[in-house]
Write an enzyme that holds these catalytic residues in place. Structure first.
Site, PDB file in Angstrom:
ATOM      1  N   GLY B  46       1.773  -0.719  -6.691  1.00 51.43           N
ATOM      2  CA  GLY B  46       2.317  -1.669  -5.741  1.00 51.43           C
ATOM      3  C   GLY B  46       3.285  -0.871  -4.894  1.00 51.43           C
ATOM      4  O   GLY B  46       4.411  -0.648  -5.293  1.00 51.43           O
ATOM      5  N   THR B  47       2.835  -0.430  -3.755  1.00 49.97           N
ATOM      6  CA  THR B  47       3.573   0.574  -3.009  1.00 49.97           C
ATOM      7  C   THR B  47       3.118   0.572  -1.567  1.00 49.97           C
ATOM      8  O   THR B  47       2.005   0.143  -1.274  1.00 49.97           O
ATOM      9  CB  THR B  47       3.208   1.967  -3.609  1.00 49.97           C
ATOM     10  OG1 THR B  47       4.045   2.223  -4.701  1.00 49.97           O
ATOM     11  CG2 THR B  47       3.365   3.087  -2.623  1.00 49.97           C
ATOM     12  N   THR B  48       3.993   1.049  -0.673  1.00 46.63           N
ATOM     13  CA  THR B  48       3.498   1.436   0.648  1.00 46.63           C
ATOM     14  C   THR B  48       4.093   2.792   0.962  1.00 46.63           C
ATOM     15  O   THR B  48       5.320   2.945   0.966  1.00 46.63           O
ATOM     16  CB  THR B  48       3.938   0.440   1.737  1.00 46.63           C
ATOM     17  OG1 THR B  48       3.671  -0.879   1.302  1.00 46.63           O
ATOM     18  CG2 THR B  48       3.218   0.722   3.033  1.00 46.63           C
TER      19      THR B  48
END
Lengths: 223, 262
Positions: B46-48
Site C-alpha cells: 500500500g504505497t505510492t
C-alpha cells in the site's frame, strides 16, 4: 492430491503489550507482565523488558521463546562489541544490530514484536519500533503487541509528534515531562487491560536517564 | 507494487489424480507455519512512489504510509532510502526486504568504489540489486524499487523488482496509488522543466494518489538528484497539502458560523 499441511506450528503467541515513549532527556519503556497461551495464563509475573546495554532497553511481545533466543544473540553480540571497541553500544547502533539480526531469519522469522528504547549519543530519548522481520524506524513513541491497536490511537492523540519526514525538520520528541509520561503510560495500560484479554496483571515501567535506570511496578486488573 | 507473479503458486498435482475434477482455484499453497511467517512480514505494498528523469536530473517522490491489512501501522515510514550521497532507492513491497537489501546495496557500492577507485554507475548498482533478488526468486521476497542516481552518463533511473526484473526508463510509478500518480504525472510532464516545476509536479502526483488511495498517505517527500548528488526538497503532510491545493472559501465558513449561532 492437495499438498499436505503441517499438523503443528513452531510458533505460539504469548500475548502482552509493550509501550515506549521518548522524552527530551529520558525514555520510558513499559510492558505488562502477563504471559498467556490461548485462553490460559502461564504467568502473572513475567518480565518482557530486557536491558541490552546501559543506554538501550528492549521490550518484546509475541512468542517469548523466540524473544529469549533473540536476546541471547543480541547479548553475545554486545559482549563482542564491548571487547572490540572498549565501550558500550549506543542505542542507534543496537537498533541496527537488532534489525540485521531479525532479517537474518527472514525465511523463518523470530515471532517477536519489538520496541527498543534508550538514549542517543546526545542524551535525548529515542524509541525504535520494529516488525517481525527487521524493518525499523526511529519514532517518538510506539506500542506493540496485543493491545497496540487500542493504545496507539490514544498516544497519537496525546503525543502526536511532527513526522520526522517533514521539511523543515521538526523534533519528534514529546515535550512531556518524565512524570507526565509515566502517568500517561499507566493510564494507557489501565485502559488497554479493560478491553484486551491478553493484557493485565502487573505493569512494569523502566525509566532510562543519563544517570541510570529506575523501575516502577503498578498493579493491573487480573481478570 | 506490480502484482506480476506476486505470491502465486500452482497446485502440485501428482500422477494419481486422473479422476476428472472441476477446476480448482489457484491457491498460495504453503505449509502451515510458512503461511504464518508470510503474514508476519510487514507488507507495505500500500504505497505510492514515483521517479522521473527531466532536464535538471531525477525527481523522486513517495508517500509514507505503511498498512498491515486495514490497520495503519505507521504514517512516517522512510520510503526513499539514501543508498549513498548520489543514489536513492524507493521502497514498495515488504518494508524489511526493501530496507535490508538497499542497505546491503549501499555496502556493495562502497566496496566497488574502494576496489575500483571510482563510483559505481546507476546501471551497475541496479544490476547488483537485481541479481541479488533474482537469486532469492520464488522465496517470497517482496521488493518493487526504483534506483535513481547521477553517474558519468548523466541521470539514471531503473526499476527493479523481486522477480529479478530490471527496466531502464525515464518515468516510473510503483505501488497501489501508482495509477493515480501516473494520471497526474503523465499529463503534466515535460522534459524541459525547471527543478521547481518538476518538484511541484512530483508533490502533486503523490498528493493526488494519497487522496484517492486509502493505502497511501502520511507525508509526501520529494528528493532531487543532480550532478552533485541528492537533496531533499520537501516533506509535506498530505492532509495540509489538501487545503493548500483546495483552500476553504472563507465566505462559506462565515455563513456556516452564522447558521450555527442561530
Amino acid at each position: 492430491m492437495t499438498k499436505q499441511h503441517a499438523n503443528w506450528s513452531p510458533y505460539d503467541n504469548n500475548g502482552g503489550t509493550c509501550v515506549a515513549i521518548a522524552g527530551s532527556d529520558y525514555c520510558v519503556i513499559a510492558a505488562d507482565t502477563r504471559m498467556s497461551t490461548g485462553y490460559s495464563i502461564l504467568s502473572r509475573d513475567y518480565s518482557k523488558i530486557h536491558k541490552l546495554a546501559d543506554k538501550a532497553v528492549l521490550s518484546s511481545s509475541g512468542f517469548q521463546a523466540d524473544v529469549k533466543a533473540l536476546q541471547k544473540v543480541l547479548k553475545s553480540r554486545h559482549l563482542i562489541y564491548q571487547h572490540q571497541h572498549n565501550k558500550q553500544m549506543s542505542c542507534p547502533a543496537m537498533a541496527q544490530l537488532l534489525s540485521n539480526t531479525l532479517y537474518f531469519k527472514r525465511f523463518f522469522p523470530y515471532y517477536a514484536f519489538n520496541v527498543l528504547g534508550g538514549l542517543d549519543e546526545e542524551g535525548k530519548g529515542c524509541v525504535f519500533t520494529y516488525d517481525a522481520v527487521g524493518s525499523y524506524e526511529k519514532v517518538g513513541y510506539s506500542a506493540q503487541g496485543s493491545g497496540s491497536t487500542l493504545i496507539m490511537p490514544f498516544l497519537d492523540n496525546q503525543l502526536k509528534s511532527p513526522s520526522p519526514l517533514l521539511l523543515p525538520k521538526q523534533d519528534s520528541i514529546t515535550p512531556l515531562s518524565e512524570s507526565e509520561a509515566v502517568d500517561l503510560v499507566k493510564t494507557v495500560f489501565a485502559s488497554a487491560t479493560e478491553r484486551d484479554i491478553y493484557t493485565g496483571d502487573k505493569l512494569e515501567i523502566m525509566i532510562l536517564k543519563a544517570d541510570g535506570i529506575k523501575t516502577e511496578v503498578m498493579e493491573l486488573r487480573k481478570d | 507494487m506490480p502484482m506480476i507473479g506476486f505470491g502465486s503458486n500452482s497446485e502440485m498435482l501428482d500422477g494419481f489424480s486422473s479422476v476428472p475434477s472441476f477446476d480448482l482455484p489457484r491457491t498460495t499453497d504453503f505449509d502451515g507455519f510458512q503461511k504464518e511467517a508470510v503474514q508476519m512480514v510487514k507488507p507495505a505494498k500500500g504505497t505510492t512512489t514515483l521517479a522521473f528523469i527531466f532536464k535538471g536530473g531525477v525527481m523522486v517522490a513517495a508517500d509514507s504510509r505503511a498498512s498491515m491489512g486495514g490497520y495503519i501501522s505507521s504514517q512516517s515510514v522512510k520510503k526513499i532510502i539514501e543508498i549513498n550521497p548520489y543514489m536513492l532507492g524507493t521502497m514498495a513491497g515488504g518494508a524489511a526486504d526493501c530496507q535490508f537489501w538497499h542497505r546491503n546495496l549501499g555496502i556493495k557500492c562502497r566496496l566497488h568504489e574502494l576496489a575500483n577507485k571510482r563510483r559505481i554507475s546507476v546501471s551497475g548498482a541496479s544490476k547488483l540489486l537485481a541479481n541479488m533478488l533474482y537469486s532469492y526468486r520464488g522465496m517470497g521476497l517482496s521488493v518493487g524499487t526504483m534506483i535513481a542516481g547521477w553517474d558519468e552518463t548523466g541521470p539514471g533511473l531503473y526499476y527493479v523488482d523481486n522477480e529479478g526484473g530490471r527496466l531502464k526508463g525515464d518515468r516510473f510509478s510503483v505501488g497501489s496509488g501508482s495509477p493515480y500518480a501516473y494520471g497526474v504525472l503523465d499529463s503534466g510532464y515535460k522534459f524541459d522543466m525547471s527543478v521547481e516545476e518538476a518538484s511541484e509536479l512530483a508533490r502533486r502526483s503523490i498528493y493526488h494518489a494519497t487522496f484517492r488511495d486509502g493505502a497511501s498517505g502520511g507525508v509526501a517527500s520529494v528528493y532531487h538528484v543532480g550532478p552533485k548528488g541528492w537533496t531533499k526538497l520537501s516533506g509535506d503532510d498530505v492532509g495540509e497539502l489538501h487545503y493548500h491545493y483546495y483552500p476553504v472559501a472563507p465566505a462559506t465558513a462565515e455563513h456556516e458560523m452564522v447558521e450555527a449561532a442561530e
